[in-house]
Design a protein around this motif. Structure first.
Motif, PDB file in Angstrom:
ATOM      1  N   TRP A 142     -10.464  -6.273   9.082  1.00  0.00           N
ATOM      2  CA  TRP A 142     -10.456  -6.119   7.619  1.00  0.00           C
ATOM      3  C   TRP A 142     -11.871  -5.865   7.124  1.00  0.00           C
ATOM      4  CZ3 TRP A 142      -7.848  -4.866   3.585  1.00  0.00           C
ATOM      5  CH2 TRP A 142      -8.313  -5.218   2.314  1.00  0.00           C
ATOM      6  N   LEU A 153      -5.219  -0.746  -0.116  1.00  0.00           N
ATOM      7  CA  LEU A 153      -4.640  -1.581   0.942  1.00  0.00           C
ATOM      8  C   LEU A 153      -4.962  -3.038   0.619  1.00  0.00           C
ATOM      9  CD1 LEU A 153      -3.217  -1.386   3.743  1.00  0.00           C
ATOM     10  CD2 LEU A 153      -5.478  -1.664   4.751  1.00  0.00           C
ATOM     11  N   SER A 154      -3.944  -3.869   0.608  1.00  0.00           N
ATOM     12  CA  SER A 154      -4.212  -5.258   0.245  1.00  0.00           C
ATOM     13  C   SER A 154      -4.711  -6.016   1.459  1.00  0.00           C
ATOM     14  CB  SER A 154      -2.940  -5.921  -0.290  1.00  0.00           C
ATOM     15  OG  SER A 154      -2.069  -6.179   0.779  1.00  0.00           O
ATOM     16  N   ASP A 171      -1.933  -7.210   3.836  1.00  0.00           N
ATOM     17  CA  ASP A 171      -1.401  -6.178   4.718  1.00  0.00           C
ATOM     18  C   ASP A 171      -2.394  -5.847   5.821  1.00  0.00           C
ATOM     19  OD1 ASP A 171       0.927  -6.060   3.342  1.00  0.00           O
ATOM     20  OD2 ASP A 171       0.373  -4.336   2.116  1.00  0.00           O
ATOM     21  N   GLY A 172      -3.668  -5.768   5.422  1.00  0.00           N
ATOM     22  CA  GLY A 172      -4.713  -5.479   6.401  1.00  0.00           C
ATOM     23  C   GLY A 172      -4.695  -6.517   7.515  1.00  0.00           C
ATOM     24  N   VAL A 228       4.569  -4.360   7.693  1.00  0.00           N
ATOM     25  CA  VAL A 228       4.138  -4.196   6.302  1.00  0.00           C
ATOM     26  C   VAL A 228       4.973  -3.117   5.619  1.00  0.00           C
ATOM     27  CG1 VAL A 228       1.797  -4.938   6.788  1.00  0.00           C
ATOM     28  CG2 VAL A 228       2.362  -2.503   6.884  1.00  0.00           C
ATOM     29  N   GLN A 229       4.901  -3.102   4.316  1.00  0.00           N
ATOM     30  CA  GLN A 229       5.637  -2.118   3.528  1.00  0.00           C
ATOM     31  C   GLN A 229       5.146  -0.704   3.845  1.00  0.00           C
ATOM     32  OE1 GLN A 229       7.909  -2.739   0.666  1.00  0.00           O
ATOM     33  NE2 GLN A 229       8.112  -4.630   1.820  1.00  0.00           N
ATOM     34  N   ALA A 237       1.865   0.514   2.320  1.00  0.00           N
ATOM     35  CA  ALA A 237       0.604   0.126   2.932  1.00  0.00           C
ATOM     36  C   ALA A 237       0.250   1.071   4.077  1.00  0.00           C
ATOM     37  CB  ALA A 237       0.693  -1.306   3.436  1.00  0.00           C
ATOM     38  N   ARG A 257      -1.222   4.087   2.748  1.00  0.00           N
ATOM     39  CA  ARG A 257      -2.647   3.946   2.414  1.00  0.00           C
ATOM     40  C   ARG A 257      -3.494   4.222   3.654  1.00  0.00           C
ATOM     41  NH1 ARG A 257      -0.489   3.016  -1.976  1.00  0.00           N
ATOM     42  NH2 ARG A 257      -0.531   5.267  -1.841  1.00  0.00           N
TER      43      ARG A 257
END
Lengths: 1087, 253, 534
Positions: free
Chosen positions: A782, A806-807, A810-811, A835-836, A839, A842
């Protein structure tokens, strides 16, 4: 002794109700001859300290009280008669505030009784009706003979009849009547402002206000004689006001303050404990062989601390710092007492005062007897831990944050007044945009003319006039980011406490100046982004390079580091990275720590406005001799070559030069810091100039000195703060010089912070020989990390945090799923990380799939082919079976590959930077054909030559102190170039300058030492070229500051620094432009 | 001009039948026995024409007469739930003042015709329409025929028609002209009660019934409309004010 | 209508950028509302010319609220040339071009005008026509084109008409509505006629945006490098639908004709009209009234069926000499009550000149509004029913004109003469605060003479008004009323101190003094009479 005392007065601390400051009210009261007046704001005592201060200036005694509007509709004025009653009042208000939540005060009638002893209550009646009779009876029950009922005029029909009936009702109920004036402002002129604040409160225009306007507009403070004349039929009620004033003997000065006891070592007093701690620490530091200088200095300081009784305070700060260290949180103390040897050995600061010749007396003076001041900066991400620890350790009844009174500044004043007067919204926002944010002067004709508006327009004129008056009026109360008040006794016995907007926080009603005035102890627990960055850097250094270094280890002045600083190679470092600082560095050529201290302090609005910079520079360069008309000034100013640069020096000059007492000097500092110079400063100017002339200084010198002091009143830096910041500047410079890889990675991880966007940071690192690698789904974590590759430095691997949108969660999932084996395909990432799809998309945008050969477009194509989220059951089945997937059965689609230019643009879009190439490399040939010089080539061009350089606009600045000059910084693939555009030129080329994303600056090269400017004649729009790069306009993001997210992080070294997002980094308008920023010329350096 | 009214039966016999007092008319009492008892029908007949004039040509008497009518209409409006139509060629009524006599703007519709002829036509139209709970009209000149017609439509619709007869000049008494009105009144303002403190007491009017069908003329002093349009009989003169007025006094605490 | 023609002349003379944009429409009538409609009302030709001149001197942009911010929603070519783009913040636009003429956009008015055009199109050009907001029209030319001289001629006439009316128009004819929509907006020429079966060719070169895709689909298409419609054609539909959304594929198919897209035509509402032919001409008022009643009965029947009530009625009578007599009535609420309408109508009988006799009548309702059955709930619940004043208002307005019937509504102002205003007679207004107010207020305060009063806050002891002295025996006040400083400079510091006074004869007056008695700026201390109490 008069026959009447005014007891019903609202100040502007009754937010958006009162229209005058306590200072104005007391000045007016003194003028018309009141011996004392009562201050009773609605549900608060926020204004009483100011009133108490005003009492000192005017001699009018202030009677502290409050007005409570009860839930049942009754209204009471409450005045405590003595110190215990004051505590009851604050406890009562605390009850109401806790119930109402932030900003309110909700009290029921039954709340009054337990806190009624020693309290005088004055009922504010409406009509002489049954309801009032009941209220009178209740009042009599709760307060007995201390209950009164107010008689005040409403200037409406049947006023005399109403007052007569009320008086009769009160008489019947056995309640004594008292005359009040129901004052809302100090002079009749303030009625206009009153209407405006009412409109702001009601969120409408003054035209629409209608009956919501104060019905009685006769609310100015009237003279006692006038009140006696008006109520001559009620002599007893007049006398009652005097009697109440006589009964209320409570003075805020009685609020004796007790330090919280620190129980660090049993059986020792605070002084003994501190002594022991300091001795142990210094022993440990020097391994037993303590140099004499340290022993003596510590002994000296301990004596002074003992005399003043400050030991508990030092112990408290030490306790907090010790806790931070235990948790591995980097911190650094600053403030008047921080730069003592005791603090140094205890680890509160990392500045060695002996080595750097920063002596303790200068900061804590015995005679002023003001409480010591130590602020502690923590890494801002972890500051909250410390705050909660303080609450837990000292208890919620004994600790709270101080308030911050957010006052109207020019911009907000114009916006709100404009709205109240019904100016169109875009007009007020453009007017507001013209104001330089900190301005105390308001919007003037100049700004109006700049907007092509007609100053003759009545509403506009009124708006500007009233906005100027509104400046300085409190807008709302909020919490100080970290100013803690700690007490031994219950805090709510001293001051009402209210819950803050943030959960688990509570704040008192007074701000830091009030606390100062009452001599309460305060510890500032502040957040500093750079400390977080430095902590990351130190940790990385230890983990990746095996070097253990801390702030305190960097005591030696490394000449290599100073050489780098002198070259202005300071991008990303603390404080000295701004353009103004950078342009000063080559002239200052700092060689030792104290030079940095001065450097930090000198590039500030105060010294700049006070015209101190140039004299100092001239003297430093040896072009001019320092001037000391009298020897005692030499002692004060020698270190700064005869120019007062620090607040302490300003006060010292007033003391030794003009014979001020220390208390007066302190008042001078405060007077200059306040927004409205209500007669205070002229008084000081006579005193200072007169005093200096009397002591044999030339008048011209005295006047210049006063101007200098006036200039930096509110923006001046105390020396200790400058020293503390300089320390961090040095440490960050050291890191940048010796470990640019670590520096770059930690700076990227600390984003958003500082003046520069990631693109500039990365570019700078690469110029210093650091290899930077793109984010990769199989290599990045991250945060940015360091990867060995055999070069001089480690390579910086950009983290997934760099990918826009990217949150963190999620990272982290993606990195976690990679644990065992690397990902093999887009689908693999999706299935394993869970993850969704958004993401994953992204990641594709960020080109993070290049490790398995999927470029941006293909990556995205595959991502879009995935379902919304993998179903765990099917996922398992799929994995078992490995062959069949949605991806597998889709027909192949051939996608047109992105052009190189487009890739660069997409890089900027997703990552804010590109490691491929600078956009301008694509159009360099064309630029060369157009006769454009590269930015880097400016260095080799002779002074005075005409050139054109082109680039993407990084910064447009129009500093308020620079008289309309516009500074532009552009960037091309070779470097940056700085341009200056004079106001006349700017006006003609306004449109290009404001709207183009890429410009050419045509003009004369001006070289001043190593500083190169292009004095622009013409600005050329090269936007068409930029479009060619990727058929799209060039997306830049606003450079951001941690101020946006972490309110109040005092990067700027100013405790009150307002948390505005930074946006000197101008995005081109055509794509993602923040429209509100259009008119903002915010400077970072010249505030 | 073609009007429907030409066809009204105006025989003497018919007039006689409607002119005879009948006990079961709907009555609007003032709610003050002292006044109601002296009126032949113990109040004002609802379906009838009533005329009011100011005692003198001064504006204050005119205002008293105006508010006297407003009060009657206000009470009727509160009772009947319909709007009051106020027809006047002038435009100096001050609505907040009327509201304080009980006649709020929500109950009041104004009509401002150009002349008296149009005014009378509007009044007739309005009464025939039957919507208003009362119609007030300010008239300076009105023929006997006109009053008779209005009386007839008022009786027909059972809606009070209240006429404010305005003076055309200083010496002319508007009530000197003949009229078919059920009652005729003269109103003047009178001195209010003196208060013990600065201020003006409740309005008082000299109310005179100049003519009423089946009853005697009389005159009395009444207190003006309160906020519901009700009049009141002044309290017997006493020394209340002198005794209790003035500030209360205390010994210094 | 000479003025309209003048204005149209002015419009024709305008440069292109001053003309509002209007695309793809079709009608010929002059009755459309154009943006200069407001100017046409001005009676002076010079004023119109001046306004129009001012209009095209400065570049024009229309701004409207989009979300929470003001942004440019339309810009003339002149403004666009100066860098004003749609979607730009208003402030930014103002900063860029200092003499930019910024006006508020009127979305609803635009939509209404477009709707009017659609209606005309339905009536004149093709029975199947619809508006495509915000700026276009669809006409189904199938079977209609020959009526207008063929497609090409039709397009030319359409465009010429639009130019005359002050619109910039582009016209496209294609096999599918989607294709016509795309080509009219993105095609190379102002008039484009796509031959039957050549739709694909015509669309291929157009940008993907021409397909009316949603914003997200457009962004996605751009990301995959699909720039032109042609780029989409070879891609397999399944994967494409997955990535751009099914709606996008539907749009593509609609444009290409693979999926039908019917036009929902603008329906033309018919004005309710009833008619009576008489066996022999009539001349008397009674007879006319009888016809009115019959017609109203018919009309009521018609309206009840449609659930409508009338707000206005027009009665026309044809005289034997062939001329027409027309009278009209209006009502304040929608109604179909025959007796009420008849009474209103009868007030108009005197305006009808029967001449030698009227032989045919029609009754039309140009303005109708929905009128549902009366809700009897309240009546059944036994509540006191407040009578609806609308009928009374109609009756009185019918007699003396709508302007002469009104209510007095409050204005929230402390200044007495500003506290009242005339308002709609049907709507019941709110009230005033309870402060004592006079019964009659003088239109202009009248000066008082010989005033003796104790300063600063005592009522006068005596005064003279209209030549008569008054001795004051009681007084109340002052009630202090400040000027409304936001209105004008003269009122900033102005103060009126009002007193209620009673004279020895029982007259009660409302007098005021200008000024508070302390500060000179507040007034000159003169005394005035403002009203009388009862």
């Amino acid at each position: 002794m008069t026959d009447y005392v005014e007891l019903q007065v609202l100040t502007h601390f009754s937010l958006l109700r009162g229209a005058s400051s306590p200072e104005e009210l007391f000045a007016a009261a003194a003028l018309v001859g009141y011996p004392s007046i009562g201050v009773s704001d609605i549900g608060t005592v926020a204004g009483v300290v100011r009133a108490w201060e005003a009492q000192k200036a005017t001699g009018v005694r202030s009677i502290a009280g409050t007005r409570v509007n009860m839930s049942c509709g009754r209204q009471l004025l409450l005045y405590p008669t003595n110190r215990p009653a004051w505590s009851r009042l604050t406890r009562l208000l605390t009850v109401g505030k806790k119930r109402a939540g932030k900003g309110g005060c909700l009290l029921h009638w039954h709340d009054l009784e337990p806190w009624s002893e020693g309290m005088i209550a004055i009922l504010l009646p409406q009509e002489a009706d049954e309801e009032n009779l009941a209220a009178l009876a209740d009042l009599k029950t709760v307060y007995g003979r201390r209950g009164y009922m107010a008689l005040f005029q409403r200037r409406r029909p049947d006023d005399a009849v109403r007052i007569d009936a009320l008086a009769r009702q009160a008489g019947g109920a056995g309640v004594r009547a008292v005359v009040t004036g129901d004052v809302l402002y100090h002079a009749p002129e303030a009625r206009l402002l009153q209407d405006v604040v009412t409109a702001v409160r009601e969120k409408c225009t003054v035209d629409e206000l209608g009956y919501r306007r104060e019905v009685n507009a006769d609310r100015a403070l009237k003279s006692p004689d006038e009140m006696v004349r008006r109520f001559k039929a009620y002599p007893d009620a007049l006398r009652a006001s005097v009697d109440i004033a006589r009964l209320c003997t409570f003075d805020l000065g009685e609020l004796a303050y007790q330090y919280p006891h620190e129980r660090l070592i049993d059986g020792l007093t605070a002084q003994e404990a501190l002594q022991k701690l300091a001795e142990d620490a210094v022993d440990a530091m020097f391994g037993g062989a303590v140099p004499a200088a340290y022993t003596e200095q510590i002994a000296h300081e301990m004596r002074l601390i003992g005399e003043l009784g400050y030991a508990p305070y030092f112990l408290t700060v030490y306790a907090i710092v010790r806790e931070a260290r235990r948790r591995g949180i980097l911190c650094q103390g600053r403030g008047s007492a921080a730069n003592s040897c005791v603090c140094f050995v205890l680890g509160v600061t990392s500045i060695d005062p002996i080595k750097h010749e920063l002596l303790f007396e200068r900061f804590v003076s015995g005679e002023r007897r003001e409480p010591p001041d130590i602020d502690v900066d923590f890494e801002h991400e972890r500051r909250e831990e410390i705050i909660q620890w303080i609450y837990e350790t000292y208890g919620r009844n004994h600790s709270a944050l101080t308030a911050v009174v957010t006052r109207y500044r020019a911009r907000g004043a114009v916006r709100d007044v404009g709205k109240a007067l019904g100016l169109p919204e875009d007009l007020t926002s453009s007017l507001a945009g013209q104001v330089w944010g900190w301005s105390a002067e308001g919007v003037g004709e100049k700004q109006v003319n700049e907007l092509n508006l007609d100053i003759g327009d009545r509403r506009l004129r009124l708006t500007l006039e009233l906005a100027r008056k509104l400046i300085g009026v409190p807008r709302h109360m909020s919490q100080h980011p970290g100013g803690f008040v700690l007490t031994h006794d219950r805090l709510d016995d001293l001051v009402p406490i209210e819950p803050a907007a943030m959960e688990d926080r509570q704040i008192i009603e007074w701000d830091k100046d009030d606390i100062d005035a009452l001599k309460f102890m305060k510890v500032d627990v502040l957040g500093l982004g750079m400390l977080g960055c430095m902590n990351r850097a130190f940790n990385m250094l230890e983990v990746d390079k095996g070097l253990r270094v801390g702030l305190a280890d960097l005591q030696d002045d490394d000449p290599d580091v100073y050489a780098m600083i002198s070259k202005a190679d300071t991008l990303g470092t603390f404080q000295i990275e701004s353009r103004a600082q950078m342009s000063m560095l080559p002239r200052m050529k700092p060689r030792r720590f104290y030079d940095l201290v001065i450097q930090v302090a000198i590039v500030r609005p105060g010294p700049i406005q006070g015209d101190m910079v140039h004299p100092y520079l001239r003297r430093r360069e040896g072009l001019e001799k320092p001037e000391y008309p009298r020897p005692e000034l030499r002692a004060v100013l020698e270190k700064t070559l005869g120019v007062p640069l620090f607040q302490e020096q300003a006060m010292k000059v007033a003391i030794v030069g003009a014979g001020f007492t220390p208390a007066e000097a302190d008042q001078l500092r405060r007077a200059m810091a306040t927004f409205k110079f209500t007669g205070g400063v002229s008084h000081f100017s006579e005193k200072l100039i007169g005093g200096m002339v009397e002591r044999g200084y030339p008048r011209e010198f005295a006047e210049r000195t006063f101007r200098q002091l006036e200039g930096f009143g509110s923006y001046g830096f105390p020396e200790s703060h400058a020293a503390s910041f300089a320390k961090i500047s040095y440490a960050s410079s050291w890191m940048k010089h010796h470990h640019p890889d670590v520096f770059c990675a930690s700076l990227m991880n600390a984003q958003p912070m500082g003046f520069y966007a990631p693109a500039q940071i990365v570019r700078d690192a690469r110029e210093h020989g650091v290899v930077v690698r793109p984010p990769c789904v199989n290599a990045s974590r991250w945060d940015c990390t360091l990867e060995p590759y055999g070069g001089r430095y480690l390579a910086v691997r950009l983290g997934l945090r760099q990918i826009r949108g990217l949150s963190n969660a999620d990272g982290a999932k993606i990195v976690g799923a990679r644990e065992l084996t690397a990902f093999e395909s887009v689908e693999d990432v999706w299935r394993r990380s869970g993850v969704q799809r958004a993401a994953i998309e992204r990641l594709a945008d960020g080109d993070a799939f290049h490790s398995f050969g999927a470029d941006r477009r293909q990556g995205l194509w595959k991502v879009r082919g995935l379902g919304e989220a993998p179903l765990p059951l099917f996922a398992a089945a799929d994995r078992a079976d490995q062959a069949v997937s949605a991806e597998g059965i889709e027909p192949d689609v051939e996608l047109r590959p992105l052009t190189d230019g487009r890739e660069v643009i997409e890089d900027y879009r997703a990552l804010q930077l590109s490691l491929r190439a600078h956009p301008l490399t694509f159009v360099r040939d064309e630029l060369a054909r157009r006769g454009v010089t590269k930015c880097a080539d400016l260095a080799t061009i002779r002074d005075g030559r005409h050139v054109e350089v082109a680039g993407i606009i990084l910064v447009r600045q129009k500093p308020g102190s620079a008289k309309g000059v516009l500074f532009i910084t552009i960037e091309d693939e070779t470097g940056i170039a700085n341009g200056i555009l004079w106001p006349d030129r700017f006006e003609r080329q306004r449109r290009t300058v404001m709207s183009a994303s890429m410009i050419g600056m045509k003009g004369r090269v001006q070289k001043e030492g190593e500083v190169i400017h292009v004095i622009c004649d013409r600005i050329i729009d090269h936007g068409d070229l930029l479009h060619r790069v990727g058929e799209m306009s060039f997306p830049h993001r606003t450079g951001r500051g941690d101020g946006a997210k972490h309110a109040g992080s005092p990067d700027r070294g100013d405790k009150g620094w307002s948390p505005n997002p930074r946006n000197s980094y101008w995005p081109p308008h055509a794509d993602g432009m923040d429209p509100e920023a259009v008119m903002k010329f915010k400077s970072h350096d010249f505030h | 001009m073609i009007t429907a009214f030409e066809s009204l039966p105006t025989t003497i016999a018919h007039l006689r039948t409607i002119a005879t007092p009948v006990v079961d008319h709907r009555i609007m009492p003032f709610g003050i026995p002292a006044l109601d008892d002296r009126l032949a029908s113990r109040g004002l007949r609802a379906g009838a024409l009533h005329e009011v004039a100011a005692q003198s040509c001064s504006m204050v008497d005119d205002a008293a007469a105006t508010l006297f009518l407003a009060g009657i209409a206000a009470r009727e409006a509160a009772h009947a739930g319909g709007p009051v139509l106020w027809v006047s060629c002038r435009n100096d009524l001050y609505a907040p003042g009327l509201e304080q006599a009980g006649l709020s703007s929500a109950d009041l519709i104004h009509a401002q015709p150009r002349d008296d002829a149009a005014l009378l036509a509007v009044v007739e139209d309005a009464v025939r329409d039957g919507t208003p709970s009362a119609v007030i009209a300010e008239v300076s000149r009105m023929s006997m025929v006109a009053t008779r017609r209005l009386q007839l439509v008022a009786a027909d619709a059972d809606i009070p028609v209240l006429i404010l007869r305005r003076r055309r000049n200083r010496d002319q008494d508007p009530l000197a002209e003949p009229s078919a009105a059920w009652t005729r009144w003269r109103i003047a303002s009178a001195s209010s009660e003196r208060l013990g403190v600065a201020g003006v007491g409740r309005s008082r009017w000299q109310v005179e019934v100049a003519r009423q069908r089946g009853g005697e003329a009389f005159s009395m002093i009444l207190e003006g409309c309160d906020e519901t349009g009700c009049l009141a009989v002044p309290a017997a003169l006493g020394h209340r004010a002198a005794e209790t007025a003035g500030p209360a006094r205390y010994a210094a605490a | 209508m000479p003025i309209r023609q003048d204005v149209e002349g002015e419009i024709a003379a305008l440069p292109a950028h001053a003309k509002p944009p209007m695309r793809e429409l079709g009608r010929r009538s002059e009755a459309a509302n154009h943006p200069f409609h407001g100017f046409a009302q001005a009676d002076s030709h010079d004023r119109v010319a001046a306004t129009v001149a001012a209009f095209h001197r400065a570049p024009l942009a229309l701004v409207g609220k989009v979300g929470r911010r003001e942004e440019v929603v339309a810009a003339c070519d002149g403004a666009a040339a100066l860098g004003i783009t749609i979607g730009m913040a208003a402030t930014h636009a103002r900063a860029l071009v200092s003499d930019l003429d910024i006006r508020p956009s009127e979305m609803e008015a635009d939509a209404a005008m477009l709707d009017q055009l659609a209606l005309r199109a339905v009536r004149r050009w093709s029975p199947i026509a619809a508006a495509t907001p915000p700026d276009g029209l669809w006409l189904d030319l199938t079977g209609c084109a020959h009526l207008h001289g063929g497609e090409e001629r039709f397009c030319r006439r359409l465009r010429a008409f639009c130019q005359r009316a002050g619109f910039t128009a582009r016209v496209a004819v294609a096999d599918t509505p989607g294709a016509a929509h795309a080509i009219a907006r993105f095609g190379p020429a102002d008039i484009a006629i796509v031959p039957t079966g050549r739709t694909v060719d015509a669309l291929s070169g157009l940008p993907v945006a021409a397909l009316r895709l949603a914003g997200t689909a457009l962004v996605a298409a751009r990301k995959f490098g699909f720039e032109r419609v042609a780029d989409l054609l070879p891609v397999a539909r399944g994967p494409l639908a997955r990535r751009l959304g099914l709606a996008a594929i539907t749009r593509l198919d609609q444009a290409l004709g693979a999926v039908a897209e019917p036009i929902t035509p603008r329906t033309d509402e018919v004005m309710p009209v009833v008619e009576r032919r008489l066996l022999e001409p009539i001349v008397t008022a009674d007879a006319i009234a009888q016809v009115m009643e019959d017609l109203l009965g018919d009309m009521a029947e018609l309206l009840r069926a449609k659930g409508l009530g009338v707000r206005s009625l027009r009665l026309g009578g044809l005289r034997v000499d062939g001329t027409e007599q027309v009278v009209a009535v209006g009502t304040s609420r929608p109604t179909r009550e025959v007796s009420h309408l008849l009474r209103l109508m009868k007030l108009r009988i005197e305006l009808i000149d029967p001449g030698l006799g009227l032989e045919q009548f029609y009754l039309a309702a140009p303005h109708t509004e929905p009128l549902d059955a009366v809700d009897l709930g309240a009546v059944l619940a036994g509540e006191v029913l407040v009578r609806d004043p609308a009928r009374l208002v109609d009756v009185v307005a019918g007699r003396i004109g709508a302007d002469a019937v009104f209510r007095i509504a409050p204005v929230e102002s402390h200044v007495p003469e500003r506290a009242v205003m005339r308002a709609d007679p049907v709507v019941a207004p709110a009230g005033w605060p309870k402060w004592r107010r006079p019964t009659r207020l003088l239109a202009r305060p009248e000066p008082l003479w010989g005033v003796i009063a104790l300063m600063p806050d005592q009522p006068p002891r005596r005064f003279e008004w209209r030549g008569r002295p008054h001795k004051v025996v009681a007084g109340d006040g002052p009630e202090r009323i400040h000027g409304e400083w936001w209105r004008r400079d003269a009122e900033v510091w102005a103060v009126r101190d009002y007193y209620r006074v009673e004279d020895e004869t029982g007259g009660r007056y409302w007098v005021f003094r200008r000024g508070d008695g302390f500060v000179e700026d507040t007034g000159d201390l003169s005394w005035w009479m403002h009203g009388v109490f009862a």
